[in-house]
Design an enzyme around this catalytic site. Structure first.
Site, PDB file in Angstrom:
ATOM      1  N   GLU A  55       0.833  -1.195   0.000  1.00  0.00           N
ATOM      2  CA  GLU A  55       0.000   0.000   0.000  1.00  0.00           C
ATOM      3  C   GLU A  55       0.872   1.252   0.000  1.00  0.00           C
ATOM      4  O   GLU A  55       1.727   1.419   0.869  1.00  0.00           O
ATOM      5  CB  GLU A  55      -0.899   0.039   1.239  1.00  0.00           C
ATOM      6  CG  GLU A  55      -1.914  -1.089   1.326  1.00  0.00           C
ATOM      7  CD  GLU A  55      -2.706  -1.054   2.632  1.00  0.00           C
ATOM      8  OE1 GLU A  55      -3.925  -1.278   2.573  1.00  0.00           O
ATOM      9  OE2 GLU A  55      -2.111  -0.812   3.703  1.00  0.00           O
ATOM     10  N   CYS A  56       0.670   2.136  -0.952  1.00  0.00           N
ATOM     11  CA  CYS A  56       1.251   3.477  -0.998  1.00  0.00           C
ATOM     12  C   CYS A  56       2.771   3.443  -0.832  1.00  0.00           C
ATOM     13  O   CYS A  56       3.496   3.195  -1.780  1.00  0.00           O
ATOM     14  CB  CYS A  56       0.584   4.367   0.042  1.00  0.00           C
ATOM     15  SG  CYS A  56       0.810   6.132  -0.281  1.00  0.00           S
ATOM     16  N   GLY A  57       3.305   3.700   0.366  1.00  0.00           N
ATOM     17  CA  GLY A  57       4.746   3.656   0.559  1.00  0.00           C
ATOM     18  C   GLY A  57       5.328   2.316   0.190  1.00  0.00           C
ATOM     19  O   GLY A  57       6.440   2.224  -0.342  1.00  0.00           O
TER      20      GLY A  57
END
Length: 488
Positions: free
Chosen positions: A352-354
């Protein structure tokens, strides 16, 4: 002002079944909700009370700080990420063994998704049957504060506005006029007068507060200073009385067993590694707990450290701040190659994301491109403005180890990085069609490579209920505990 007590004693036995609770709300972001919430949680915890902190909305950073202040893990309550019927169930589950709840709201008290205020802090307070204390920024304001408090109290039926704390007050004369006006023109008691702070003990930046892992100052000392300030400026006994005035807690429509996924019938537990270090630490505790309840063994691993990992059958990379550790991540070649090799071997990996930024080829930050794991033929670049901010609604367009085609995904995104395609038309497979939100590219999110999924979308396991069982099943297939299907 009533006598201020710096030491608060619980008036009822620990683990009060009435679940004393209070919601702290403001007129907007930056009103002082977090400062009051942190100071209040630490002050009450120091007095011997077991305080469970909650954060309304999807914010990871405020929730982490609330947990540090209360010395207890914080819980996010978000009516978008999970069905409204689950909120009272989750609240009751997290309150077991605790004396009272402090719920920090988000945005302005009535601000929601639409004109009706759907998903607002006020709506959550009604769902929890919780009284509200308003945090009011009184900078360059006196009598007008009374008009604002009166308007808030009368604006929406069903709101139990039980008190106000005036923030950023400028001196005794300012405080005296504020108190007199609010008491003269409203029935809302003034519970405290917070002074202007010459320096915020917990500085902010583009994504909110700094994380505790990045703050150079002593975290406990900073929180204790806030607690001292709140204890000397607020009537803590009156705040406790407000919390204890809450009606009987809402009765969940279902049973607590319905809150969590049922364990899969496995002969042994697959082991899922969760990357938890200073680079990646954005996780809802319930996501990890849901994986455990579904049948996984959880192993904490790091992409910053060179320490060896145990044998894994799945890998979960949450969000965080990989950009501030880009040089260290790039230098840790063994781990980058290890992650890429696990992806190529077909291990189920969810990012997720990072975590997605780490799985890209490069991370561009402050004019330099740092090599990352290289699972996907894209790069990410940090920008000066948000590239995605708010709630996401998406649909899975294909079967993956984590979602089945047609699954509806309620999530959120908050990222300053942009997904940059490497080349004119790279061969990319996206698993999600974004109907609300930004995602990665052209209304799409969720890149797939073999059994690796990576996207900007953050989900909550109790709202996206098949995610944890599907993840554990995929890990069990990879481990050879159950047979792996050929199609996914």
């Amino acid at each position: 002002m009533q006598n201020v007590s710096n030491s608060v004693q619980p008036s009822k036995p620990f683990g009060n079944p009435r679940m004393p609770r209070v919601v702290l709300a403001g007129l907007s972001g930056g009103s002082g909700k977090t400062i009051l919430s942190l100071g209040l949680c630490r002050a009450l915890a120091r007095s011997g009370l077991a305080v469970r902190p909650f954060k309304k909305g999807p914010d990871y950073i405020d929730a982490k700080w609330l947990g540090l202040a209360a010395r207890a893990t914080a819980c996010n309550l978000d009516p978008h990420l999970m069905p409204p019927a689950l909120l009272p169930m989750l609240f009751a589950d997290r309150m077991a063994g605790f004396d009272l709840a402090v719920v920090e709201g988000n945005r302005g008290i009535f601000d929601g998704r639409d004109v009706q205020g759907t998903l607002s802090t006020a709506e959550l307070s009604r769902q929890l049957k919780a009284p509200v204390i308003l945090v009011l920024d009184c900078t360059k304001m006196t009598r007008t504060a009374a008009a604002i408090v009166a308007g808030i109290a009368a604006f929406e039926p069903g709101l139990q506005l039980a008190g106000v704390v005036c923030n950023r007050t400028a001196g005794e004369r300012h405080r005296s006029i504020l108190r007199g006006a609010i008491e003269e023109y409203t029935d809302v008691p003034v519970l405290g007068m917070l002074p202007k702070l010459s320096e915020n003990p917990i500085p902010e930046r583009h994504m909110g507060l700094w994380s505790d892992q990045e703050l150079a100052k002593d975290v406990d000392a900073a929180l204790d200073r806030l607690a001292d300030m709140v204890a000397s400026s607020c009537d803590l006994q009156a705040v406790l009385a407000v919390a204890e005035s809450a009606a009987l807690p809402p009765v969940p429509e279902g049973t607590q067993a319905e809150l969590w996924p049922e364990p899969l019938p496995l002969s042994r537990k697959p082991r899922i590694g969760v990357v938890l270090d200073a680079a990646l630490w954005f996780y809802y505790p319930e996501n990890i707990e849901a994986l455990e309840r579904a049948g996984a063994e959880i192993a904490r691993v790091s992409i910053l450290s060179s320490e060896p990992w145990p044998e894994l059958h799945g890998l979960y990379l949450g969000g965080g701040f990989p950009e501030t550790h880009a040089e260290t991540l790039a230098a840790n070649v063994d781990v980058r190659e290890r992650v890429r090799g696990l992806s190529e071997a077909g291990m189920p990996i969810y990012a997720e994301c990072g975590g997605f930024m780490y799985l890209a080829r490069h991370l561009e930050y402050q004019g330099q491109a740092w090599p990352m794991a290289g699972v996907f033929p894209v790069s990410t670049r940090l920008c000066s403005r948000p590239q995605g901010l708010g709630y996401i609604e998406a649909e899975a367009v294909c079967d993956t180890p984590f979602f089945r085609a047609g699954a509806r995904i309620a999530g959120h995104e908050f990222h300053y990085s942009a997904c940059c395609l490497d080349g004119p038309s790279p061969n990319l497979d996206f698993a999600l069609r974004v109907e609300r939100g930004s995602g990665m590219h052209a209304g799409q999110d969720g890149l797939m490579h073999k059994r690796t999924f990576a996207g900007y979308t953050h989900i909550h396991a109790l709202g996206t209920r098949d995610w944890a069982p599907n993840f554990v099943r995929a890990a069990a297939e990879y481990a050879g505990i159950i047979r792996q299907p050929e199609s996914v």
